[in-house]
Structures are given as C-alpha cells and as structure tokens.
Design a protein around this motif. Structure first.
Motif, PDB file in Angstrom:
ATOM      1  N   ASN A 208      18.287 -24.295   1.546  1.00  0.00           N
ATOM      2  CA  ASN A 208      17.021 -24.747   0.981  1.00  0.00           C
ATOM      3  C   ASN A 208      16.061 -25.165   2.084  1.00  0.00           C
ATOM      4  OD1 ASN A 208      19.299 -25.347  -0.965  1.00  0.00           O
ATOM      5  ND2 ASN A 208      17.538 -25.471  -2.300  1.00  0.00           N
ATOM      6  N   GLU A 209      14.808 -24.746   1.944  1.00  0.00           N
ATOM      7  CA  GLU A 209      13.782 -25.132   2.897  1.00  0.00           C
ATOM      8  C   GLU A 209      13.096 -26.402   2.390  1.00  0.00           C
ATOM      9  OE1 GLU A 209       9.617 -23.550   4.776  1.00  0.00           O
ATOM     10  OE2 GLU A 209      11.096 -22.053   4.168  1.00  0.00           O
ATOM     11  N   ILE A 210      13.247 -27.483   3.162  1.00  0.00           N
ATOM     12  CA  ILE A 210      12.684 -28.775   2.779  1.00  0.00           C
ATOM     13  C   ILE A 210      11.473 -29.060   3.654  1.00  0.00           C
ATOM     14  CG2 ILE A 210      13.132 -31.242   2.566  1.00  0.00           C
ATOM     15  CD1 ILE A 210      16.094 -30.579   2.278  1.00  0.00           C
ATOM     16  N   ASN A 211      10.357 -29.420   3.017  1.00  0.00           N
ATOM     17  CA  ASN A 211       9.132 -29.741   3.752  1.00  0.00           C
ATOM     18  C   ASN A 211       8.537 -31.045   3.238  1.00  0.00           C
ATOM     19  OD1 ASN A 211       8.634 -27.456   5.575  1.00  0.00           O
ATOM     20  ND2 ASN A 211       8.594 -26.271   3.680  1.00  0.00           N
ATOM     21  N   PHE A 212       7.906 -31.757   4.137  1.00  0.00           N
ATOM     22  CA  PHE A 212       7.147 -32.964   3.825  1.00  0.00           C
ATOM     23  C   PHE A 212       5.702 -32.645   4.151  1.00  0.00           C
ATOM     24  CE2 PHE A 212       5.357 -37.017   5.576  1.00  0.00           C
ATOM     25  CZ  PHE A 212       5.402 -37.766   4.412  1.00  0.00           C
ATOM     26  N   ARG A 213       4.810 -32.774   3.155  1.00  0.00           N
ATOM     27  CA  ARG A 213       3.418 -32.404   3.384  1.00  0.00           C
ATOM     28  C   ARG A 213       2.490 -33.216   2.491  1.00  0.00           C
ATOM     29  NH1 ARG A 213       1.659 -29.715  -1.043  1.00  0.00           N
ATOM     30  NH2 ARG A 213       3.090 -28.384  -2.181  1.00  0.00           N
ATOM     31  N   LYS A 214       1.203 -33.134   2.843  1.00  0.00           N
ATOM     32  CA  LYS A 214       0.176 -33.752   2.021  1.00  0.00           C
ATOM     33  C   LYS A 214       0.104 -33.003   0.686  1.00  0.00           C
ATOM     34  CE  LYS A 214      -3.066 -35.574   4.362  1.00  0.00           C
ATOM     35  NZ  LYS A 214      -4.230 -35.961   5.147  1.00  0.00           N
ATOM     36  N   ALA A 215      -0.050 -33.731  -0.399  1.00  0.00           N
ATOM     37  CA  ALA A 215      -0.199 -33.111  -1.724  1.00  0.00           C
ATOM     38  C   ALA A 215      -1.585 -32.487  -1.833  1.00  0.00           C
ATOM     39  CB  ALA A 215       0.002 -34.152  -2.814  1.00  0.00           C
TER      40      ALA A 215
ATOM     41  N   ILE B 140       7.615 -34.070  -0.978  1.00  0.00           N
ATOM     42  CA  ILE B 140       8.697 -33.294  -0.383  1.00  0.00           C
ATOM     43  C   ILE B 140       8.859 -32.094  -1.295  1.00  0.00           C
ATOM     44  CG2 ILE B 140      11.191 -33.140  -0.030  1.00  0.00           C
ATOM     45  CD1 ILE B 140      11.213 -35.957   0.962  1.00  0.00           C
ATOM     46  N   THR B 141       8.863 -30.910  -0.688  1.00  0.00           N
ATOM     47  CA  THR B 141       9.127 -29.699  -1.456  1.00  0.00           C
ATOM     48  C   THR B 141      10.464 -29.121  -1.021  1.00  0.00           C
ATOM     49  OG1 THR B 141       7.960 -28.282   0.122  1.00  0.00           O
ATOM     50  CG2 THR B 141       6.673 -29.145  -1.735  1.00  0.00           C
ATOM     51  N   ILE B 142      11.133 -28.510  -1.974  1.00  0.00           N
ATOM     52  CA  ILE B 142      12.365 -27.780  -1.699  1.00  0.00           C
ATOM     53  C   ILE B 142      12.109 -26.353  -2.158  1.00  0.00           C
ATOM     54  CG2 ILE B 142      14.815 -27.560  -2.207  1.00  0.00           C
ATOM     55  CD1 ILE B 142      14.840 -30.626  -2.507  1.00  0.00           C
ATOM     56  N   ASP B 143      12.158 -25.431  -1.217  1.00  0.00           N
ATOM     57  CA  ASP B 143      11.805 -24.025  -1.509  1.00  0.00           C
ATOM     58  C   ASP B 143      10.466 -23.957  -2.243  1.00  0.00           C
ATOM     59  OD1 ASP B 143      14.145 -23.169  -0.272  1.00  0.00           O
ATOM     60  OD2 ASP B 143      15.281 -23.229  -2.142  1.00  0.00           O
ATOM     61  N   ASP B 144       9.488 -24.675  -1.728  1.00  0.00           N
ATOM     62  CA  ASP B 144       8.112 -24.713  -2.246  1.00  0.00           C
ATOM     63  C   ASP B 144       7.963 -25.365  -3.617  1.00  0.00           C
ATOM     64  OD1 ASP B 144       7.001 -23.547   0.048  1.00  0.00           O
ATOM     65  OD2 ASP B 144       7.463 -21.531  -0.694  1.00  0.00           O
TER      66      ASP B 144
ATOM     67  N   VAL C  65       9.643 -34.573  -4.741  1.00  0.00           N
ATOM     68  CA  VAL C  65       9.410 -36.010  -4.574  1.00  0.00           C
ATOM     69  C   VAL C  65       7.927 -36.223  -4.303  1.00  0.00           C
ATOM     70  CG1 VAL C  65      10.019 -38.090  -3.258  1.00  0.00           C
ATOM     71  CG2 VAL C  65      11.702 -36.257  -3.513  1.00  0.00           C
ATOM     72  N   PHE C  66       7.396 -37.317  -4.855  1.00  0.00           N
ATOM     73  CA  PHE C  66       6.015 -37.719  -4.603  1.00  0.00           C
ATOM     74  C   PHE C  66       5.993 -39.151  -4.105  1.00  0.00           C
ATOM     75  CE2 PHE C  66       2.227 -40.032  -6.023  1.00  0.00           C
ATOM     76  CZ  PHE C  66       1.242 -39.285  -5.393  1.00  0.00           C
ATOM     77  N   ALA C  67       5.040 -39.435  -3.220  1.00  0.00           N
ATOM     78  CA  ALA C  67       4.774 -40.816  -2.805  1.00  0.00           C
ATOM     79  C   ALA C  67       3.318 -40.921  -2.376  1.00  0.00           C
ATOM     80  CB  ALA C  67       5.672 -41.230  -1.648  1.00  0.00           C
ATOM     81  N   ALA C  68       2.743 -42.103  -2.572  1.00  0.00           N
ATOM     82  CA  ALA C  68       1.407 -42.402  -2.073  1.00  0.00           C
ATOM     83  C   ALA C  68       1.572 -43.207  -0.787  1.00  0.00           C
ATOM     84  CB  ALA C  68       0.606 -43.194  -3.102  1.00  0.00           C
TER      85      ALA C  68
ATOM     86  N   LEU D 288      12.955 -39.018   2.205  1.00  0.00           N
ATOM     87  CA  LEU D 288      11.525 -39.328   2.186  1.00  0.00           C
ATOM     88  C   LEU D 288      11.212 -40.455   3.165  1.00  0.00           C
ATOM     89  CD1 LEU D 288       8.641 -39.125   0.838  1.00  0.00           C
ATOM     90  CD2 LEU D 288       9.445 -40.934  -0.695  1.00  0.00           C
ATOM     91  N   PHE D 289      12.000 -41.532   3.126  1.00  0.00           N
ATOM     92  CA  PHE D 289      11.770 -42.647   4.046  1.00  0.00           C
ATOM     93  C   PHE D 289      11.895 -42.192   5.504  1.00  0.00           C
ATOM     94  CE2 PHE D 289      11.937 -45.320   0.332  1.00  0.00           C
ATOM     95  CZ  PHE D 289      11.176 -46.422   0.681  1.00  0.00           C
ATOM     96  N   ASP D 290      12.834 -41.294   5.800  1.00  0.00           N
ATOM     97  CA  ASP D 290      12.954 -40.768   7.167  1.00  0.00           C
ATOM     98  C   ASP D 290      11.680 -40.033   7.574  1.00  0.00           C
ATOM     99  OD1 ASP D 290      15.548 -41.769   7.291  1.00  0.00           O
ATOM    100  OD2 ASP D 290      16.479 -39.826   6.818  1.00  0.00           O
ATOM    101  N   TYR D 291      11.196 -39.144   6.686  1.00  0.00           N
ATOM    102  CA  TYR D 291       9.956 -38.409   6.974  1.00  0.00           C
ATOM    103  C   TYR D 291       8.790 -39.371   7.169  1.00  0.00           C
ATOM    104  CZ  TYR D 291      11.782 -33.743   5.727  1.00  0.00           C
ATOM    105  OH  TYR D 291      12.471 -32.560   5.684  1.00  0.00           O
TER     106      TYR D 291
END
Length: 172
Positions: A5-12, A61-65, A69-72, A115-118
C-alpha cells in the motif's frame, strides 16, 4: 495493511471534502458508541470541514489514493489555549492538532499513531518547537495514543462548550 500500500500525508483539497465529511460522521458515531460525549453536539459539522480545507488547515493520510485519516493542523492559533488550568510546557510557536478522524475502513490499523509521526516530522521541518492538542476526558483511545506518543498532560482548557484535557509535546 500490507507493505504494497502506498501511504501519503498531504494537504487536503476541495475534492476530498465529501469523503472527509463521511469519515468525520463515522468518527462521531464511534465516539457515541464508545459512550463519549465528544463530538455529540453538532460539532464538527460540514462547514467546519469546508473551512479547514479552504484555510489550508486540513491534512489527510491516503492509502492507495483513498483518504483514510483526516486532521486539522493549525499553527499558533487556538484562542482557547491562551487560558489553561495548568501550564503549557512552552510559550513559543506551536502547532495545534484538531479534529482527528479515521475512516471505518482503516480503523484499528495504527494510522493515528502514524499520523502523529507525519505531523511531528512536518512540524520539525517548519522549525516549530511544539505540538499542542486537546481531547475529551472520555476519549480513551486518543488519551492512550497521546500517552504512547510522549505527550505531556498540561491541564485543562475550555473548548467547544466543554472542558478538555490538554497535552503538549516539545520537539526541539
């Protein structure tokens, strides 16, 4: 989750809003089923999510796009944190984490810890010294995560119509 799985952390972005809102609603229901009072009074709502995304506070956080997970994430701006029954560890710049929610599909897979790590890596990259976060006294899952990630209990803040336990982690 397997390692493929491709995991990414990005701006919504605005196209994420419908799925983020669905995830928030799942989290509200999970809190209710757990017997928590948190998020049971109409907050957060769709306007909250739209505002988070439009102000560039929303991160996913996206998994395979697929949004999992969401956070502000808000730098240096939480008026409720100016008054604490207790004491913050630092007085300088900080990041506030609000509105963490995990999709039912991905619940129980350790993604909030990830998420906390990112977030911690992101905050360090911005040369900001600490992260502040609050949660409800009865949000046992989040209290356990904060403890496991090394956040220090600092006292209580009044937020969203109730008293919240406030935590801080100094990064640098």
């Amino acid at each position: 989750m397997n390692n493929k799985n491709e995991i990414n952390f990005r701006k919504a972005n605005t196209t994420d809003i419908p799925v983020i809102w669905e995830i928030i609603q799942q989290a509200i229901e999970r809190r209710r089923k757990d017997g928590s009072q948190q998020w049971q009074n109409g907050y957060p709502n769709l306007q909250t999510v739209e505002s988070d995304v439009s102000k560039d506070f929303g991160y996913v956080i996206t998994i395979d796009d697929e949004v999992a997970v969401f956070a502000a994430l808000i730098f240096n701006d939480e008026p409720a944190y100016s008054t604490i029954e207790g004491a913050w560890l630092t007085t300088g710049e900080f990041l506030v984490i609000h509105r963490i929610a995990v999709s039912e599909k991905f619940a129980g897979q350790g993604l909030v810890k990830k998420l906390f790590d990112y977030i911690e890596d992101f905050v360090r990259s911005q040369n900001v010294a600490s992260i502040k976060v609050d949660t409800n006294f009865d949000n046992i899952a989040m209290l356990k995560i904060l403890e496991s990630k090394g956040y220090s209990y600092c006292g209580e803040v009044f937020l969203a119509g109730g008293v919240r336990k406030a935590f801080e982690k100094v990064l640098m």
